[in-house]
Design a protein around this motif. Structure first.
Motif, PDB file in Angstrom:
ATOM      1  N   UNK A 183       0.845  -1.182   0.000  1.00  0.00           N
ATOM      2  CA  UNK A 183       0.000   0.000   0.000  1.00  0.00           C
ATOM      3  C   UNK A 183       0.882   1.234   0.000  1.00  0.00           C
ATOM      4  N   UNK A 184       0.502   2.219  -0.739  1.00  0.00           N
ATOM      5  CA  UNK A 184       1.281   3.468  -0.796  1.00  0.00           C
ATOM      6  C   UNK A 184       1.229   4.170   0.555  1.00  0.00           C
ATOM      7  N   UNK A 185       2.367   4.686   0.992  1.00  0.00           N
ATOM      8  CA  UNK A 185       2.458   5.398   2.271  1.00  0.00           C
ATOM      9  C   UNK A 185       1.993   6.832   2.071  1.00  0.00           C
ATOM     10  N   UNK A 186       0.805   7.153   2.587  1.00  0.00           N
ATOM     11  CA  UNK A 186       0.249   8.497   2.441  1.00  0.00           C
ATOM     12  C   UNK A 186       0.635   9.406   3.602  1.00  0.00           C
ATOM     13  N   UNK A 187       1.422   8.890   4.575  1.00  0.00           N
ATOM     14  CA  UNK A 187       1.782   9.668   5.759  1.00  0.00           C
ATOM     15  C   UNK A 187       2.872  10.671   5.412  1.00  0.00           C
ATOM     16  N   UNK A 188       2.569  11.945   5.519  1.00  0.00           N
ATOM     17  CA  UNK A 188       3.561  12.983   5.276  1.00  0.00           C
ATOM     18  C   UNK A 188       4.163  13.454   6.589  1.00  0.00           C
ATOM     19  N   UNK A 189       5.175  14.274   6.504  1.00  0.00           N
ATOM     20  CA  UNK A 189       5.825  14.755   7.728  1.00  0.00           C
ATOM     21  C   UNK A 189       4.972  15.776   8.471  1.00  0.00           C
ATOM     22  N   UNK A 190       5.037  15.714   9.779  1.00  0.00           N
ATOM     23  CA  UNK A 190       4.419  16.742  10.625  1.00  0.00           C
ATOM     24  C   UNK A 190       5.546  17.452  11.362  1.00  0.00           C
ATOM     25  N   UNK A 219      17.583  26.608  18.107  1.00  0.00           N
ATOM     26  CA  UNK A 219      16.425  25.971  17.467  1.00  0.00           C
ATOM     27  C   UNK A 219      16.773  24.533  17.111  1.00  0.00           C
ATOM     28  N   UNK A 220      15.853  23.614  17.399  1.00  0.00           N
ATOM     29  CA  UNK A 220      16.038  22.207  17.053  1.00  0.00           C
ATOM     30  C   UNK A 220      14.785  21.697  16.367  1.00  0.00           C
ATOM     31  N   UNK A 221      14.954  21.189  15.124  1.00  0.00           N
ATOM     32  CA  UNK A 221      13.823  20.731  14.324  1.00  0.00           C
ATOM     33  C   UNK A 221      13.522  19.267  14.590  1.00  0.00           C
ATOM     34  N   UNK A 222      12.273  18.898  14.342  1.00  0.00           N
ATOM     35  CA  UNK A 222      11.863  17.509  14.466  1.00  0.00           C
ATOM     36  C   UNK A 222      10.635  17.256  13.612  1.00  0.00           C
ATOM     37  N   UNK A 223      10.270  15.964  13.468  1.00  0.00           N
ATOM     38  CA  UNK A 223       9.047  15.614  12.753  1.00  0.00           C
ATOM     39  C   UNK A 223       8.551  14.283  13.286  1.00  0.00           C
ATOM     40  N   UNK A 224       7.371  13.895  12.825  1.00  0.00           N
ATOM     41  CA  UNK A 224       6.797  12.616  13.251  1.00  0.00           C
ATOM     42  C   UNK A 224       7.426  11.427  12.550  1.00  0.00           C
ATOM     43  N   UNK A 225       8.278  11.668  11.552  1.00  0.00           N
ATOM     44  CA  UNK A 225       8.849  10.580  10.766  1.00  0.00           C
ATOM     45  C   UNK A 225      10.120  10.069  11.407  1.00  0.00           C
ATOM     46  N   UNK A 226      10.112   8.793  11.764  1.00  0.00           N
ATOM     47  CA  UNK A 226      11.281   8.215  12.419  1.00  0.00           C
ATOM     48  C   UNK A 226      12.136   7.410  11.433  1.00  0.00           C
ATOM     49  N   UNK A 227      11.562   7.033  10.285  1.00  0.00           N
ATOM     50  CA  UNK A 227      12.277   6.159   9.347  1.00  0.00           C
ATOM     51  C   UNK A 227      12.671   6.911   8.086  1.00  0.00           C
ATOM     52  N   UNK A 228      11.695   7.537   7.419  1.00  0.00           N
ATOM     53  CA  UNK A 228      11.975   8.214   6.158  1.00  0.00           C
ATOM     54  C   UNK A 228      12.980   9.328   6.352  1.00  0.00           C
ATOM     55  N   UNK A 229      13.882   9.492   5.380  1.00  0.00           N
ATOM     56  CA  UNK A 229      14.838  10.590   5.442  1.00  0.00           C
ATOM     57  C   UNK A 229      14.116  11.928   5.347  1.00  0.00           C
ATOM     58  N   UNK A 230      14.601  12.902   6.038  1.00  0.00           N
ATOM     59  CA  UNK A 230      13.955  14.216   6.026  1.00  0.00           C
ATOM     60  C   UNK A 230      14.978  15.300   5.739  1.00  0.00           C
ATOM     61  N   UNK A 231      14.501  16.355   5.105  1.00  0.00           N
ATOM     62  CA  UNK A 231      15.296  17.559   4.905  1.00  0.00           C
ATOM     63  C   UNK A 231      14.606  18.702   5.635  1.00  0.00           C
ATOM     64  N   UNK A 240       9.635  20.698   6.614  1.00  0.00           N
ATOM     65  CA  UNK A 240      10.236  19.368   6.644  1.00  0.00           C
ATOM     66  C   UNK A 240       9.773  18.604   5.407  1.00  0.00           C
ATOM     67  N   UNK A 241      10.723  18.035   4.696  1.00  0.00           N
ATOM     68  CA  UNK A 241      10.421  17.243   3.488  1.00  0.00           C
ATOM     69  C   UNK A 241      10.963  15.830   3.667  1.00  0.00           C
ATOM     70  N   UNK A 242      10.128  14.821   3.342  1.00  0.00           N
ATOM     71  CA  UNK A 242      10.609  13.453   3.495  1.00  0.00           C
ATOM     72  C   UNK A 242      11.237  12.957   2.195  1.00  0.00           C
ATOM     73  N   UNK A 295       7.283  14.569   0.047  1.00  0.00           N
ATOM     74  CA  UNK A 295       6.154  15.184   0.750  1.00  0.00           C
ATOM     75  C   UNK A 295       6.691  16.145   1.804  1.00  0.00           C
ATOM     76  N   UNK A 296       6.002  17.246   1.996  1.00  0.00           N
ATOM     77  CA  UNK A 296       6.484  18.258   2.941  1.00  0.00           C
ATOM     78  C   UNK A 296       5.338  18.967   3.619  1.00  0.00           C
ATOM     79  N   UNK A 297       5.678  19.607   4.713  1.00  0.00           N
ATOM     80  CA  UNK A 297       4.721  20.443   5.438  1.00  0.00           C
ATOM     81  C   UNK A 297       5.515  21.503   6.185  1.00  0.00           C
ATOM     82  N   UNK A 298       4.836  22.574   6.579  1.00  0.00           N
ATOM     83  CA  UNK A 298       5.503  23.716   7.212  1.00  0.00           C
ATOM     84  C   UNK A 298       4.788  24.111   8.491  1.00  0.00           C
ATOM     85  N   UNK A 299       5.576  24.465   9.490  1.00  0.00           N
ATOM     86  CA  UNK A 299       5.026  25.047  10.712  1.00  0.00           C
ATOM     87  C   UNK A 299       5.764  26.345  11.000  1.00  0.00           C
ATOM     88  N   UNK A 300       5.114  27.269  11.667  1.00  0.00           N
ATOM     89  CA  UNK A 300       5.786  28.530  11.992  1.00  0.00           C
ATOM     90  C   UNK A 300       5.266  29.080  13.314  1.00  0.00           C
TER      91      UNK A 300
END
Length: 400
Positions: free
Chosen positions: A33-40, A68-80, A200-202, A206-211
């Motif tokens: 199944x395609x992984x539809x989970x994007x970064x938070x 400042x220290x960044x993070x996301x919900x993704x523990x496996x996929x590489x992130x930028x 954060x981009x996986x 896929x990417x998302x932004x917080x501010x």
């Protein structure tokens, strides 16, 4: 019946095995199944601002720095990671490892750093000191510490010097911080509101932004801790190495401040004769003694910062022959007599302790919290009644 149940069990098991065999990484698009989970994205921020003011509270410099220290919900996929700051003019980036390496150098040079810090603290006081005798004493203390500092530098081992050189080389080799770092330090040009965004981009694109809006507050001087002279009533504890433990606690006028309307008000001194490993006193070998007739008082005016809140602590002890009490008050600086010290308008804060439930001559710690208000100084005033009482180990801190 048991035979049929046994057969059904194996039929069900066989069905699961058959289904599992249809899911294979070797067969494209089968069972996946395609992984539809994007970064938070999220980030944490720590204010590491530092500043320095002179003794007249004039700002000498300020560094408005935030980690400042960044993070996301993704523990496996590489992130930028991609940071953005608005407004960005004047904002500089600092490698997160720089403070760590600088602290490591200070740790290697711990004795040297401690001596230099002590010299800096004393030299900070000298320009605003108006008492020539205190200036002389402070300058003599600086000279003595400088001698110790020179000796400490001369005695640094080759190993320590090499360790420091290695750390300095690591600092020189640090790559510049970038807006793509997961963790970095922003140095803002001054107070104000800054919008800090994190994208954060996986590894699937896929990417998302917080501010958030980061408020950088104006640096303010550290509130100095007031000085209580002869706080533990010890001999030779004044700034110049003199004093009999009572000199800083004398009233301006015996007649005006006497609870009896006249006569001496000078506190007496109680000396601890117990061995060093079993002292009776909270600090040192001397305490202030107040005879049971209530004729002696303690008085000291100290400088405070208007608007600041302080916590005054001290220890008391009583004899148990009859009922007795001890009152320690914080008075406004315009209080000029014992009678005025009883007026509510002149009492900023006060605490009265009795010997009820106390153990004879065993010290107990107390605290008084007070606001300086508009006052630039306050009076610490102590008086007793009923039985002989003692005070020792006054201390004061700024309440944060």
């Amino acid at each position: 019946m048991k035979k049929y149940l046994f057969n059904i069990k194996y039929i069900v098991l066989g069905t699961f095995v058959a289904l599992a065999s249809c899911v294979s990484d070797d067969l494209a698009d089968v069972g996946d199944l395609e992984d539809f989970t994007g970064p938070t994205p999220f980030y944490s921020v720590t204010d590491v601002t530092s500043s320095e003011f002179d003794c007249n509270d004039v700002e000498l410099w300020a560094k408005y720095e935030f980690n400042f220290q960044a993070g996301s919900n993704l523990a496996v996929n590489g992130t930028q990671y991609q940071w953005a700051v608005t407004p960005f003019d004047g904002v500089t980036l600092i490698n997160k490892d720089l403070p760590i390496l600088q602290q490591s150098i200070e740790a290697e040079l711990a004795t040297v750093v401690a001596l230099q810090d002590e010299i800096d603290k004393i030299e900070f006081k000298i320009p605003c000191e108006t008492n020539p005798a205190k200036v002389d004493a402070l300058e003599a203390e600086v000279a003595a510490l400088q001698g110790q500092l020179d000796a400490a530098v001369a005695n640094l081992s080759d190993e320590t010097l090499q360790n420091v050189a290695n750390l300095e080389a690591q600092i020189a080799a640090l790559p510049p911080a970038t807006l793509e770092d997961q963790e970095l330090i922003f140095s803002f040009p001054g107070p104000g509101d800054y919008t800090v965004a994190l994208t954060v981009t996986d590894n699937l694109g896929k990417s998302d932004t917080t501010e958030k809006i980061i408020t950088v507050n104006q640096a303010v001087p550290t509130i100095p801790v007031p000085e209580i002279a002869e706080a533990s009533f010890e001999d030779n504890s004044l700034f110049d190495g003199t004093g009999d433990g009572r000199d800083s606690w004398r009233v301006p006028s015996n007649d005006d401040w006497s609870p009896k309307g006249g006569g001496t008000t000078v506190i007496q001194i109680n000396t601890d004769t117990n061995p060093v490993d079993a002292p009776n006193l909270p600090d040192g070998v001397q305490a202030a003694k107040f005879p049971s007739d209530g004729a002696r008082v303690a008085y000291q005016e100290i400088e405070v910062t208007p608007g600041a809140t302080y916590v005054l602590t001290y220890f008391s002890a009583f004899e148990e022959t009859t009922f007795g009490e001890m009152t320690v008050s914080i008075l406004t600086p315009n209080t000029s007599s014992f009678a005025e010290a009883q007026l509510e308008a002149n009492i900023i804060a006060s605490r009265t302790d009795t010997n009820v439930g106390r153990v004879d001559n065993v010290f107990k710690k107390h605290a008084i919290t007070f606001d300086a208000g508009e006052n630039e100084s306050v009076i610490i005033f102590a008086t007793n009644s009923g039985v002989e009482a003692r005070l020792d180990a006054f201390d004061i801190t700024v309440k944060q």
